[in-house]
Design a protein around this motif. Sequence first.
Motif, PDB file in Angstrom:
ATOM      1  N   PHE A 169      12.959   0.595  -5.202  1.00  0.00           N
ATOM      2  CA  PHE A 169      14.242   0.634  -5.905  1.00  0.00           C
ATOM      3  C   PHE A 169      14.306  -0.472  -6.953  1.00  0.00           C
ATOM      4  CE2 PHE A 169      18.653  -0.855  -6.247  1.00  0.00           C
ATOM      5  CZ  PHE A 169      19.245   0.287  -6.760  1.00  0.00           C
ATOM      6  N   PHE A 170      13.970  -1.705  -6.525  1.00  0.00           N
ATOM      7  CA  PHE A 170      14.024  -2.821  -7.468  1.00  0.00           C
ATOM      8  C   PHE A 170      12.883  -2.768  -8.479  1.00  0.00           C
ATOM      9  CE2 PHE A 170      16.654  -4.596  -3.998  1.00  0.00           C
ATOM     10  CZ  PHE A 170      17.809  -4.756  -4.746  1.00  0.00           C
ATOM     11  N   TYR A 171      11.769  -2.142  -8.120  1.00  0.00           N
ATOM     12  CA  TYR A 171      10.690  -1.931  -9.086  1.00  0.00           C
ATOM     13  C   TYR A 171      11.179  -1.060 -10.243  1.00  0.00           C
ATOM     14  CZ  TYR A 171       6.525   0.168 -11.163  1.00  0.00           C
ATOM     15  OH  TYR A 171       5.591   0.620 -12.052  1.00  0.00           O
ATOM     16  N   HIS A 172      11.933  -0.018  -9.917  1.00  0.00           N
ATOM     17  CA  HIS A 172      12.444   0.857 -10.964  1.00  0.00           C
ATOM     18  C   HIS A 172      13.510   0.171 -11.815  1.00  0.00           C
ATOM     19  CE1 HIS A 172      10.117   4.358  -9.964  1.00  0.00           C
ATOM     20  NE2 HIS A 172      10.511   4.311  -8.703  1.00  0.00           N
ATOM     21  N   LEU A 173      14.197  -0.798 -11.248  1.00  0.00           N
ATOM     22  CA  LEU A 173      15.202  -1.533 -12.013  1.00  0.00           C
ATOM     23  C   LEU A 173      14.588  -2.633 -12.875  1.00  0.00           C
ATOM     24  CD1 LEU A 173      18.126  -2.029  -9.470  1.00  0.00           C
ATOM     25  CD2 LEU A 173      18.030  -0.464 -11.394  1.00  0.00           C
ATOM     26  N   GLY A 197      10.216  -6.534  -9.624  1.00  0.00           N
ATOM     27  CA  GLY A 197      11.158  -5.963  -8.665  1.00  0.00           C
ATOM     28  C   GLY A 197      10.629  -5.890  -7.251  1.00  0.00           C
ATOM     29  N   PHE A 198       9.291  -5.894  -7.087  1.00  0.00           N
ATOM     30  CA  PHE A 198       8.718  -5.881  -5.740  1.00  0.00           C
ATOM     31  C   PHE A 198       9.114  -7.130  -4.957  1.00  0.00           C
ATOM     32  CE2 PHE A 198       5.503  -2.886  -7.538  1.00  0.00           C
ATOM     33  CZ  PHE A 198       5.800  -1.838  -6.691  1.00  0.00           C
ATOM     34  N   LYS A 199       9.333  -8.236  -5.653  1.00  0.00           N
ATOM     35  CA  LYS A 199       9.672  -9.492  -4.986  1.00  0.00           C
ATOM     36  C   LYS A 199      11.169  -9.785  -5.003  1.00  0.00           C
ATOM     37  CE  LYS A 199       6.460 -11.600  -7.402  1.00  0.00           C
ATOM     38  NZ  LYS A 199       5.688 -12.657  -8.007  1.00  0.00           N
ATOM     39  N   PHE A 200      11.948  -8.968  -5.691  1.00  0.00           N
ATOM     40  CA  PHE A 200      13.370  -9.253  -5.846  1.00  0.00           C
ATOM     41  C   PHE A 200      14.089  -9.323  -4.506  1.00  0.00           C
ATOM     42  CE2 PHE A 200      17.808  -8.078  -6.481  1.00  0.00           C
ATOM     43  CZ  PHE A 200      18.181  -9.024  -7.416  1.00  0.00           C
ATOM     44  N   ILE A 201      13.815  -8.387  -3.601  1.00  0.00           N
ATOM     45  CA  ILE A 201      14.493  -8.382  -2.301  1.00  0.00           C
ATOM     46  C   ILE A 201      14.175  -9.647  -1.509  1.00  0.00           C
ATOM     47  CG2 ILE A 201      12.699  -7.028  -1.120  1.00  0.00           C
ATOM     48  CD1 ILE A 201      16.483  -6.818  -0.494  1.00  0.00           C
ATOM     49  N   HIS A 202      12.983 -10.191  -1.693  1.00  0.00           N
ATOM     50  CA  HIS A 202      12.608 -11.419  -0.989  1.00  0.00           C
ATOM     51  C   HIS A 202      13.308 -12.632  -1.591  1.00  0.00           C
ATOM     52  CE1 HIS A 202       9.460  -8.430  -0.432  1.00  0.00           C
ATOM     53  NE2 HIS A 202       9.415  -8.907   0.791  1.00  0.00           N
ATOM     54  N   PHE A 203      13.384 -12.658  -2.904  1.00  0.00           N
ATOM     55  CA  PHE A 203      14.085 -13.744  -3.575  1.00  0.00           C
ATOM     56  C   PHE A 203      15.571 -13.715  -3.229  1.00  0.00           C
ATOM     57  CE2 PHE A 203      15.963 -15.682  -7.461  1.00  0.00           C
ATOM     58  CZ  PHE A 203      15.383 -16.930  -7.331  1.00  0.00           C
ATOM     59  N   ALA A 234       0.845  -1.205   0.000  1.00  0.00           N
ATOM     60  CA  ALA A 234       0.000   0.000   0.000  1.00  0.00           C
ATOM     61  C   ALA A 234       0.877   1.252   0.000  1.00  0.00           C
ATOM     62  CB  ALA A 234      -0.921  -0.003   1.209  1.00  0.00           C
ATOM     63  N   LYS A 235       1.959   1.238   0.775  1.00  0.00           N
ATOM     64  CA  LYS A 235       2.882   2.371   0.774  1.00  0.00           C
ATOM     65  C   LYS A 235       3.521   2.543  -0.604  1.00  0.00           C
ATOM     66  CE  LYS A 235       4.418   2.539   5.578  1.00  0.00           C
ATOM     67  NZ  LYS A 235       5.581   2.396   6.462  1.00  0.00           N
ATOM     68  N   CYS A 236       3.915   1.423  -1.202  1.00  0.00           N
ATOM     69  CA  CYS A 236       4.527   1.506  -2.534  1.00  0.00           C
ATOM     70  C   CYS A 236       3.560   2.113  -3.537  1.00  0.00           C
ATOM     71  CB  CYS A 236       4.973   0.121  -2.998  1.00  0.00           C
ATOM     72  SG  CYS A 236       6.396  -0.516  -2.116  1.00  0.00           S
ATOM     73  N   ALA A 237       2.303   1.673  -3.497  1.00  0.00           N
ATOM     74  CA  ALA A 237       1.301   2.222  -4.420  1.00  0.00           C
ATOM     75  C   ALA A 237       1.109   3.715  -4.171  1.00  0.00           C
ATOM     76  CB  ALA A 237      -0.020   1.480  -4.258  1.00  0.00           C
ATOM     77  N   TYR A 238       1.059   4.096  -2.919  1.00  0.00           N
ATOM     78  CA  TYR A 238       0.903   5.521  -2.570  1.00  0.00           C
ATOM     79  C   TYR A 238       2.086   6.335  -3.099  1.00  0.00           C
ATOM     80  CZ  TYR A 238       0.594   9.726   0.315  1.00  0.00           C
ATOM     81  OH  TYR A 238       0.542  11.027   0.743  1.00  0.00           O
ATOM     82  N   TYR A 239       3.289   5.810  -2.888  1.00  0.00           N
ATOM     83  CA  TYR A 239       4.483   6.522  -3.323  1.00  0.00           C
ATOM     84  C   TYR A 239       4.518   6.651  -4.843  1.00  0.00           C
ATOM     85  CZ  TYR A 239       6.053   5.603   1.444  1.00  0.00           C
ATOM     86  OH  TYR A 239       6.153   5.521   2.793  1.00  0.00           O
ATOM     87  N   LEU A 240       4.143   5.576  -5.534  1.00  0.00           N
ATOM     88  CA  LEU A 240       4.151   5.628  -6.994  1.00  0.00           C
ATOM     89  C   LEU A 240       3.088   6.591  -7.524  1.00  0.00           C
ATOM     90  CD1 LEU A 240       4.738   1.867  -7.857  1.00  0.00           C
ATOM     91  CD2 LEU A 240       6.328   3.763  -8.198  1.00  0.00           C
TER      92      LEU A 240
END
Length: 195
Positions: free
Chosen positions: A42-46, A51-57, A8-14
């Motif tokens: 950060f990873f979404y922009h990359l 990228g939303f799941k990259f940090i978890h992977f 929700a924060k990510c959506a708000y920020y975007l």
Amino acid sequence: DSMTGHLAKCAYYLQNGSMNRMQGTTWTIDFYPNSLPTLQLFFYHLFGEMGFKFIHFLSYWIVLVASYKISLHICQSKKAAIFILFITSLLPTALIQATTTETDIVFSAYLCILIVYLLKFLKKPSIFYLSFIGLITTVWISHKVTFILAGPSIAVLVLFVLWKRRAFFNVKNIGVALLVFALGFGVFVLPAGYV
């Protein structure tokens, strides 16, 4: 906490183009630090939406490598360490956390890095390892307030390692370690808003 808070924060920020604090209807929006949404964005922009799941992977693989290193240090057997790596890789919680946007796997990755460097310091004390322990501890504390739950058991391990290597400590080494911890506390923990 991920679906109602971080995403929700990510959506708000975007939508708003701002990383300012947002008021929400759940405690995860109001009180969770912005460390994970910042990494997700950060990873979404990359990488785009994946990228939303990259940090978890990435955290999943850090936990696997760290479990191998920790078990190799403890049991001194590559076969046993590989077995532990495979067992860890098949834990349902780890697999689920790696493929969703939950934060516990990221928290676990920070904790695993801390333990690996504690064991490295135990094996061969150096100011680099001691400084890195102080730095990763502050990152771990800033990520999620539930560090308090794991804190006592890690504190026992830290005290054991420091006691075993007490000959390493002099005024200079203690000063450098405290300075790195204080810098990390100021850079990571205080902005998280938990203190």
